[in-house]
Design a protein around this motif. Sequence first.
Motif, PDB file in Angstrom:
ATOM      1  N   GLN A 218      39.989  33.467  40.245  1.00  0.00           N
ATOM      2  CA  GLN A 218      38.571  32.562  39.813  1.00  0.00           C
ATOM      3  C   GLN A 218      40.019  31.679  38.333  1.00  0.00           C
ATOM      4  O   GLN A 218      39.764  30.932  38.443  1.00  0.00           O
ATOM      5  CB  GLN A 218      37.829  34.037  38.682  1.00  0.00           C
ATOM      6  CG  GLN A 218      36.917  32.965  37.827  1.00  0.00           C
ATOM      7  CD  GLN A 218      35.849  33.627  37.477  1.00  0.00           C
ATOM      8  OE1 GLN A 218      36.422  34.633  37.257  1.00  0.00           O
ATOM      9  NE2 GLN A 218      34.682  33.374  36.081  1.00  0.00           N
ATOM     10  N   THR A 219      40.690  32.185  37.338  1.00  0.00           N
ATOM     11  CA  THR A 219      41.450  31.040  36.913  1.00  0.00           C
ATOM     12  C   THR A 219      42.367  30.205  38.137  1.00  0.00           C
ATOM     13  O   THR A 219      42.439  29.166  37.452  1.00  0.00           O
ATOM     14  CB  THR A 219      42.332  32.010  35.989  1.00  0.00           C
ATOM     15  OG1 THR A 219      41.694  32.868  35.477  1.00  0.00           O
ATOM     16  CG2 THR A 219      43.487  31.220  35.412  1.00  0.00           C
ATOM     17  N   PHE A 220      42.874  30.782  39.126  1.00  0.00           N
ATOM     18  CA  PHE A 220      43.692  29.647  39.756  1.00  0.00           C
ATOM     19  C   PHE A 220      42.233  28.711  40.950  1.00  0.00           C
ATOM     20  O   PHE A 220      42.763  27.802  40.743  1.00  0.00           O
ATOM     21  CB  PHE A 220      44.742  30.175  41.598  1.00  0.00           C
ATOM     22  CG  PHE A 220      44.868  29.567  42.318  1.00  0.00           C
ATOM     23  CD1 PHE A 220      46.499  29.060  41.751  1.00  0.00           C
ATOM     24  CD2 PHE A 220      44.643  29.691  43.017  1.00  0.00           C
ATOM     25  CE1 PHE A 220      47.015  28.458  42.093  1.00  0.00           C
ATOM     26  CE2 PHE A 220      44.706  28.523  44.087  1.00  0.00           C
ATOM     27  CZ  PHE A 220      46.576  27.862  43.522  1.00  0.00           C
ATOM     28  N   ASP A 221      41.387  29.188  41.061  1.00  0.00           N
ATOM     29  CA  ASP A 221      39.952  28.074  41.463  1.00  0.00           C
ATOM     30  C   ASP A 221      40.030  27.630  40.259  1.00  0.00           C
ATOM     31  O   ASP A 221      39.662  26.240  40.653  1.00  0.00           O
ATOM     32  CB  ASP A 221      38.761  29.112  41.986  1.00  0.00           C
ATOM     33  CG  ASP A 221      38.923  29.966  43.062  1.00  0.00           C
ATOM     34  OD1 ASP A 221      40.785  30.289  44.226  1.00  0.00           O
ATOM     35  OD2 ASP A 221      38.676  31.268  43.462  1.00  0.00           O
TER      36      ASP A 221
ATOM     37  N   LEU B 201      41.406  26.509  37.827  1.00  0.00           N
ATOM     38  CA  LEU B 201      43.147  25.051  37.403  1.00  0.00           C
ATOM     39  C   LEU B 201      43.048  24.067  38.739  1.00  0.00           C
ATOM     40  O   LEU B 201      43.131  22.946  38.714  1.00  0.00           O
ATOM     41  CB  LEU B 201      44.222  26.330  37.827  1.00  0.00           C
ATOM     42  CG  LEU B 201      45.205  25.539  37.432  1.00  0.00           C
ATOM     43  CD1 LEU B 201      45.019  24.162  35.958  1.00  0.00           C
ATOM     44  CD2 LEU B 201      46.341  26.196  37.679  1.00  0.00           C
ATOM     45  N   GLU B 202      42.847  24.592  40.232  1.00  0.00           N
ATOM     46  CA  GLU B 202      42.896  24.340  41.303  1.00  0.00           C
ATOM     47  C   GLU B 202      41.831  22.616  41.316  1.00  0.00           C
ATOM     48  O   GLU B 202      41.042  21.794  41.246  1.00  0.00           O
ATOM     49  CB  GLU B 202      42.106  24.107  42.487  1.00  0.00           C
ATOM     50  CG  GLU B 202      43.466  24.873  42.883  1.00  0.00           C
ATOM     51  CD  GLU B 202      43.514  25.593  44.481  1.00  0.00           C
ATOM     52  OE1 GLU B 202      42.646  26.579  44.806  1.00  0.00           O
ATOM     53  OE2 GLU B 202      44.215  24.944  45.377  1.00  0.00           O
ATOM     54  N   LYS B 203      40.551  23.170  40.627  1.00  0.00           N
ATOM     55  CA  LYS B 203      39.346  22.558  40.475  1.00  0.00           C
ATOM     56  C   LYS B 203      39.537  21.540  38.891  1.00  0.00           C
ATOM     57  O   LYS B 203      39.552  20.151  39.132  1.00  0.00           O
ATOM     58  CB  LYS B 203      37.486  23.112  40.022  1.00  0.00           C
ATOM     59  CG  LYS B 203      36.501  22.518  39.723  1.00  0.00           C
ATOM     60  CD  LYS B 203      35.730  23.623  39.476  1.00  0.00           C
ATOM     61  CE  LYS B 203      34.165  22.198  38.575  1.00  0.00           C
ATOM     62  NZ  LYS B 203      33.264  23.380  38.425  1.00  0.00           N
ATOM     63  N   ASN B 204      40.418  21.474  38.309  1.00  0.00           N
ATOM     64  CA  ASN B 204      40.143  20.495  37.204  1.00  0.00           C
ATOM     65  C   ASN B 204      41.224  20.273  37.206  1.00  0.00           C
ATOM     66  O   ASN B 204      41.435  18.627  37.401  1.00  0.00           O
ATOM     67  CB  ASN B 204      41.046  21.929  35.651  1.00  0.00           C
ATOM     68  CG  ASN B 204      39.759  22.161  35.041  1.00  0.00           C
ATOM     69  OD1 ASN B 204      38.476  22.055  35.306  1.00  0.00           O
ATOM     70  ND2 ASN B 204      40.505  23.833  34.094  1.00  0.00           N
ATOM     71  N   MET B 205      42.202  20.078  37.645  1.00  0.00           N
ATOM     72  CA  MET B 205      43.117  19.856  38.880  1.00  0.00           C
ATOM     73  C   MET B 205      42.623  18.697  40.004  1.00  0.00           C
ATOM     74  O   MET B 205      42.834  17.063  39.591  1.00  0.00           O
ATOM     75  CB  MET B 205      44.460  19.927  39.898  1.00  0.00           C
ATOM     76  CG  MET B 205      45.696  21.031  38.298  1.00  0.00           C
ATOM     77  SD  MET B 205      46.225  21.661  39.236  1.00  0.00           S
ATOM     78  CE  MET B 205      47.515  20.861  40.470  1.00  0.00           C
ATOM     79  N   LYS B 206      41.650  18.636  40.351  1.00  0.00           N
ATOM     80  CA  LYS B 206      41.490  17.715  41.327  1.00  0.00           C
ATOM     81  C   LYS B 206      40.068  16.988  40.245  1.00  0.00           C
ATOM     82  O   LYS B 206      40.239  15.831  40.932  1.00  0.00           O
ATOM     83  CB  LYS B 206      40.354  18.807  41.993  1.00  0.00           C
ATOM     84  CG  LYS B 206      39.548  17.682  43.157  1.00  0.00           C
ATOM     85  CD  LYS B 206      39.058  18.586  43.810  1.00  0.00           C
ATOM     86  CE  LYS B 206      38.011  17.820  45.252  1.00  0.00           C
ATOM     87  NZ  LYS B 206      37.035  18.042  45.784  1.00  0.00           N
ATOM     88  N   GLU B 207      39.647  16.920  39.835  1.00  0.00           N
ATOM     89  CA  GLU B 207      38.904  16.768  38.578  1.00  0.00           C
ATOM     90  C   GLU B 207      39.930  15.849  38.040  1.00  0.00           C
ATOM     91  O   GLU B 207      39.855  14.148  37.903  1.00  0.00           O
ATOM     92  CB  GLU B 207      38.420  17.211  37.817  1.00  0.00           C
ATOM     93  CG  GLU B 207      37.309  18.133  38.309  1.00  0.00           C
ATOM     94  CD  GLU B 207      36.635  19.201  37.270  1.00  0.00           C
ATOM     95  OE1 GLU B 207      37.008  19.278  36.440  1.00  0.00           O
ATOM     96  OE2 GLU B 207      34.738  19.817  37.977  1.00  0.00           O
ATOM     97  N   THR B 208      40.804  16.117  37.140  1.00  0.00           N
ATOM     98  CA  THR B 208      41.911  15.077  36.865  1.00  0.00           C
ATOM     99  C   THR B 208      42.106  13.823  37.624  1.00  0.00           C
ATOM    100  O   THR B 208      41.751  12.598  37.269  1.00  0.00           O
ATOM    101  CB  THR B 208      43.039  15.632  35.990  1.00  0.00           C
ATOM    102  OG1 THR B 208      42.304  17.114  35.197  1.00  0.00           O
ATOM    103  CG2 THR B 208      43.903  14.568  35.155  1.00  0.00           C
TER     104      THR B 208
END
Length: 130
Positions: free
Chosen positions: A80-83, A85-92
Amino acid sequence: KQNYQALQEMQKQQREEQMEELKKARKDLQKHALEAARKDATDAKDEAKKELEGAKKTVRGEMNEGLEKLQKSLMESMKQTFDELEKNMKETREALEAECKAVLDETKQKQEALEKSLQEKLQKVEDETR
């Protein structure tokens, strides 16, 4: 009188024999009771050992089950944390790309405006020199 003495002697001997038999019977009973007590103690010890082994197995099983649940929970949490983090990276990344595009568009407009202005000034200078 001799018969009486002989009778008394026989009765005395019978009593002594009965006493010996009673002593022997008492010893046999004590021996049997001691053996029975030892067997009971051994049986109780064996039973306690079995119960202890059973309890150990139960505790080990519960510990393993608890550890498996904890591991599963940690894995889910990490996923969940990795998902996230991936979402935050994509949004950024998307936000940075949008910002870069806006800056690029603005820079192109300024460049075009400068080029136009420069063209107009050049044209004006050309017109004035003719």
